[in-house]
Write an enzyme that holds these catalytic residues in place. Sequence first.
Site, mmCIF file in Angstrom:
data_model
loop_
_atom_site.group_PDB
_atom_site.id
_atom_site.type_symbol
_atom_site.label_atom_id
_atom_site.label_comp_id
_atom_site.label_asym_id
_atom_site.label_seq_id
_atom_site.Cartn_x
_atom_site.Cartn_y
_atom_site.Cartn_z
ATOM 1 C CG MET A 11 1.375 -12.204 1.985
ATOM 2 S SD MET A 11 1.135 -12.510 3.799
ATOM 3 C CE MET A 11 0.624 -10.496 4.134
ATOM 4 C CE1 TYR A 124 4.760 0.118 7.303
ATOM 5 C CE2 TYR A 124 2.714 0.225 8.455
ATOM 6 C CZ TYR A 124 3.365 0.008 7.344
ATOM 7 O OH TYR A 124 2.715 -0.652 6.514
ATOM 8 C CE LYS A 128 2.808 2.160 3.523
ATOM 9 N NZ LYS A 128 3.316 1.504 2.118
#
Length: 285
Positions: A11, A124, A128
Amino acid sequence: MHILITGSNGMLGHALTAVLSQQHKLTGLDLPDLDITNLSAVKSAVSFHQPDLIINAAAYTDVDGCETNVDHAFAVNALGPRNLAVVCNELNIPMVHISTDYVFDGTAASPYRETDKPNPRSVYGKSKLLGEQYVRELTNKHYIIRTSWLFGENGKNFVATMLRLAKERDEIGVVNDQTGSPTYTRDLANAISELIQQPAYGTYHITNSGTCTWYQFAREIFRQAGINKVRVKPITTEEINRPAPRPRYSVLDNYLWRLQGMRPLRQYKDALTDYLKSLTKEENQ
């Protein structure tokens, strides 16, 4: 400038391509053409394309999936950025790395600044954060950009999901105890385009202005879309019972962006208006 974008099919990758192609030569790479977890593949790709700057928009963003696919999460979100940083450092190429509000635990009572200490609670967020740390340690010429609640064309996002559910249900339960700043990928891409014009390296928080809960965001989506027949019901995070913990408050203060003299991004409601217009345009084509 020749810019290589990893994760170009995502995206944000699509938005970056649309914005940056107006001024720069672009090379977009994504799976299966480039696996950023493979260091030799990264070296070969960068050597072949010889970019002047690399933007890493590749990531494993399935927050709940990360809880069970831990190795894959750390491979893509940590080792991938490490590989890119190593190659960028060797060739003296600047690197833009996209990160997330999930590096914070969400217990703050005011917006997080770039100097606040991260404390991720999910796999997650942890993966990151490690990716960020590798980029900082392994290359000097880097822009680390934390953003949040992305929506935009060419990808799964909350706005598209709400519009789809509105066609299927009369009532939708939406979490009302998580607060953040929805961010339009096109606006983020424009901000990145501005930032890379100067060697103002460092860590930045970049989001659209304004804050809301997911419930409030859903109400605004339906208001702007003219959808009146669907009842939006506020629910708690516990009622959803997702595998990964979510930050309850993950508003990012775009502090260093402002100090750099950059204009604040517009209100998320105005950005939403443009996104909904783009969806209508697509449907009419």
